[in-house]
Design an enzyme around this catalytic site. Structure first.
Site, PDB file in Angstrom:
ATOM      1  N   GLU A  91      -9.403   3.119  -5.586  1.00 29.45           N
ATOM      2  CA  GLU A  91      -9.012   4.470  -5.163  1.00 29.45           C
ATOM      3  C   GLU A  91      -7.828   5.017  -5.963  1.00 29.45           C
ATOM      4  OE1 GLU A  91     -10.538   4.346  -0.541  1.00 29.45           O
ATOM      5  OE2 GLU A  91      -8.495   3.691  -0.958  1.00 29.45           O
ATOM      6  N   ASP A 138       0.855  -1.176   0.000  1.00 27.68           N
ATOM      7  CA  ASP A 138       0.000   0.000   0.000  1.00 27.68           C
ATOM      8  C   ASP A 138       0.896   1.232   0.000  1.00 27.68           C
ATOM      9  OD1 ASP A 138      -2.313   1.824   0.522  1.00 27.68           O
ATOM     10  OD2 ASP A 138      -3.323  -0.066   0.970  1.00 27.68           O
ATOM     11  N   HIS A 177      -2.329   3.381  -4.755  1.00 22.98           N
ATOM     12  CA  HIS A 177      -1.727   2.915  -3.498  1.00 22.98           C
ATOM     13  C   HIS A 177      -0.288   2.465  -3.744  1.00 22.98           C
ATOM     14  CE1 HIS A 177      -5.312   3.322  -1.064  1.00 22.98           C
ATOM     15  NE2 HIS A 177      -6.017   2.718  -2.008  1.00 22.98           N
TER      16      HIS A 177
END
Length: 713
Positions: A351, A213, A287
């Site tokens: 995201e 991440d 990420h």
């Protein structure tokens, strides 16, 4: 060390009632006790039929299996489990015997992956049978639960009565998972194994392991050593961590860790022995901050940050779309495939903020070269490249539901987290899906209102989890064949320690296990069976969420958790960043507007007020939303805590300067402030003045004094 046990009835009345109510089991009468011995199996079996009588298991009861067969591993696992949890040393035998516990593998019948099993208990003995080692293992788990349905009748008890019954069982869904985020906070390999052990005792069969991440890259990749040399370490946010200087480097001490390939092989084999598949997640195209810090050429920006960041939230950093970057990711995945034999490889896909791609002339040129119309289509192209690579290696791609945007790669599987819409869309398009929606199945939500547990203020109880429907009516019967199953996610931004991972996972994991396995739902029945499961946790030394006994609210003193938040924009139960070692305070706060209401204060006799406050770093990537955070102009350089009457625009009745707290990174009790007594019951509003959003000033507690002299404490 094993924790002190409590009476199961008390557990039911305190814990289960606290989350959603408890149905008290009906007591057996002496005449019927032999046929109504407790059956406490979680998840509930598909079919269970009781019969007359019982079978007494003693230390002389043999455990029978065919020597050298796959059944031997399950039988020996069962023997070890009984030794560890009941202190009962059962004897293994490889020949038939009367009055025995037998484990038998039946003829294959063409279904080697079948997870079903049968369990027959009669006064003559117990037989567990299945067509596959996996099914036999689950039968052993059910038998162990039958043998631990009650606490021992006396210390050192050597006989356990099992009711005569027949169980025919098989799961509803093939994917019954938990996701563990080891990127935000690292857990040791030993803890991962312990976690796998407890998962297996719930018949959960997938550990989705979140390994990369923005905040860390946790997996050793031999070809790219900097991924862990650089990407596995960060300086935690906040002044306390910045002041924690490592004497060997003269720099702030870094936090982190990674899993070597040898450790991963060991963990994967350990899980496989318990019939759990580990699905690794390598996040892309977003990420990506930790990977980019290690290898800046992967970035869209010319000069990306060279250190792993410590903020939570969504960073704009994306991988670029050069052929060299696709080559890098394929190299990484090649090593991942060699470590993880799972059918599925998770590539994230969530995201991915497209701002950097939109602003980059080079990325826009690549889009024209690739013939994609926009950034969503570019992400689809990205995922399709990874899907094609994995498919050529005999594997399947799975990603979060954003991979639907711009068109979904053939054979890709969707994990739906933004509600169930992603699952609905995937199933309608003929794609397999796993349901994992927030907030219900996001275990960073607290299981109940507790002041000691960091996480999101929003609550998802055991009953909320149990009530989740993996096959909602909006998905047609034909499309439901694409539902692989369910998964709950343990995101660890605010779950710093292994003890808290367990606290947030259990017993909600028991609820999701039954949702994924059992063909019918019975909350009252689950509630009756849950106390025995909690007792098993105690025996296994598993820390779990047990609701505290209710206590009356002190009319003169409130913690931040006992006060109301003025707003509920991004409400968190937020752990302090200090002290570096030892216990830390936990504050309830809306990071968008730190403001609290002390409701129902009796000011008739109060003549002063004491506030304990803390300061935590604003380490949240929330984009332009940060501009919406109100700042109240301070009267002094350090700022103040203001107290207003009735509401936040009411009369200001006290001001507490923050200067005494500025240099203390932990909780500070400010000098008391005088207030004029007033008749009646009033609400009090508390808010801070400050020049910037960082740090976030927070309240630990407020106390009204009836006899203190202001300024003397």
């Amino acid at each position: 060390m094993q924790r002190k046990r409590r009476i199961l009835t008390l557990i039911c009345c305190t814990f289960v009632a606290a989350v959603a109510g408890c149905s008290k089991p009906v007591s057996d009468s002496p005449a019927t006790a032999a046929t109504t011995l407790p059956v406490s199996i979680i998840p509930a079996p598909r079919e269970l039929t009781r019969a007359a009588g019982q079978f007494a298991v003693t230390t002389s009861t043999p455990v029978v299996f065919e020597n050298g067969s796959p059944a031997e591993a399950t039988a020996r696992y069962f023997i070890d489990l009984m030794q560890r949890t009941r202190g009962m040393a059962l004897t293994a035998r490889n020949s038939d015997a009367s009055g025995a516990i037998s484990f038998k593998l039946l003829a294959d019948e063409g279904t080697p992956d079948d997870e079903g099993y049968s369990l027959d208990a009669s006064p003559r003995g117990i037989t567990v049978s299945a067509r596959s080692p996996r099914g036999l293992f689950y039968g052993a788990v059910s038998l162990w639960q039958l043998l631990t349905a009650e606490a021992p009748s006396a210390p050192g008890a050597t006989t356990i009565d099992v009711p005569a019954l027949t169980i025919t069982d098989a799961p509803r869904f093939r994917w019954r998972g938990l996701m563990l985020d080891s990127a935000r906070h690292y857990q040791s390999p030993q803890f991962i194994k312990q976690f796998i052990d407890v998962m297996a005792l719930h018949k959960l069969n997938v550990l989705h392991w979140h390994l990369t991440d923005d905040q860390a890259w946790r997996l050793e990749i031999k070809k790219y050593p900097k991924l862990t040399e650089v990407g596995a370490w960060r300086v935690p946010a906040g002044p306390a961590a910045a002041a924690d200087i490592d004497p060997t480097t003269g720099r702030p001490r870094v936090y982190g860790g990674f899993y070597s390939q040898d450790q991963v092989r060991d963990i994967v084999a350990y899980a496989a022995a318990r019939h759990i598949t580990i699905v690794p997640e390598i996040d892309m195209p977003g990420h990506a901050s930790a990977a980019i810090a290690a290898y800046p050429k992967l970035a869209v920006l010319d000069n990306p940050p060279r250190q792993v960041p410590a903020d939570w939230g969504v960073y704009p950093a994306l991988f670029n779309v050069e052929e060299s970057t696709f080559g890098f990711l394929q190299d990484v995945l090649s090593e991942v495939l060699a470590l993880f034999p799972s059918e599925y490889i998770h590539v994230g896909g969530d995201e991915a903020v497209k701002d950097q791609w939109k602003a980059s002339a080079r990325v826009q040129a690549r889009m024209r070269e690739l013939g994609v119309k926009d950034e969503h289509a570019l992400q689809a192209h990205f995922i399709e490249r990874m899907q094609a690579f994995l498919s050529n290696q005999g594997r399947r791609l799975i990603g979060w539901d954003e991979i639907l945007e711009g068109g979904l790669a053939p054979n890709a599987t969707v994990m739906s987290w933004r509600g169930i819409d992603g699952a609905v869309a995937a199933a309608a398009a003929g794609h397999d899906t796993v349901l994992s929606p927030q907030p219900t199945l996001y275990f960073d939500r607290r299981p109940f209102d507790t002041p000691s547990s960091p996480g999101r203020v929003e609550i998802s109880t055991v009953q909320d989890v149990y009530a989740f429907d993996p096959a909602p009516a909006v998905i047609s019967e034909q499309q439901r064949k694409h539902i692989l199953g369910v998964q709950a996610n343990i995101w660890t931004e605010h779950i710093r320690t292994p003890a808290r991972v367990e606290f947030m996972a259990f017993p909600r994991a028991a609820a999701i296990a039954e949702v994924g396995w059992s063909h019918t739902k019975d909350w009252a029945g689950f509630s009756e069976r849950l106390p025995a499961q909690l007792e098993r946790y105690r025996v296994l030394d598993v820390r779990f969420a047990e609701a505290p006994l209710p206590r009356p609210v002190d009319p003169l003193r409130r913690s931040s958790h006992e006060m109301a938040l003025c707003t509920d924009k991004i409400a968190l139960s937020l752990e302090d960043d200090a002290p570096i070692s030892g216990e830390r305070a936990v504050f309830k706060v809306d990071i968008m507007e730190p403001c609290w209401l002390f409701k129902g204060a009796d000011l008739a006799k109060a003549n002063s007020l004491v506030a304990a406050v803390g300061q935590v770093p604003f380490n949240f990537q929330i984009g332009d939303a940060v501009k919406q955070i109100p700042l109240h102009k301070p009267a002094t350089p350090a700022g103040e805590l203001e107290v207003r009457l009735d509401d936040c625009k009411g009369e200001r009745i006290a001001v507490l300067p923050l200067a005494p707290a500025v240099k203390n990174y932990a909780v500070t009790t400010l000098p008391s402030a005088s207030i004029a007594p007033r008749e009646g019951i009033h609400d009090l509003c508390f808010m801070f003045t400050r020049k910037s959003v960082d740090p976030i000033w927070v309240i630990d507690s407020i106390e009204l004094k009836t006899d203190a002299v202001a300024g003397t404490e």
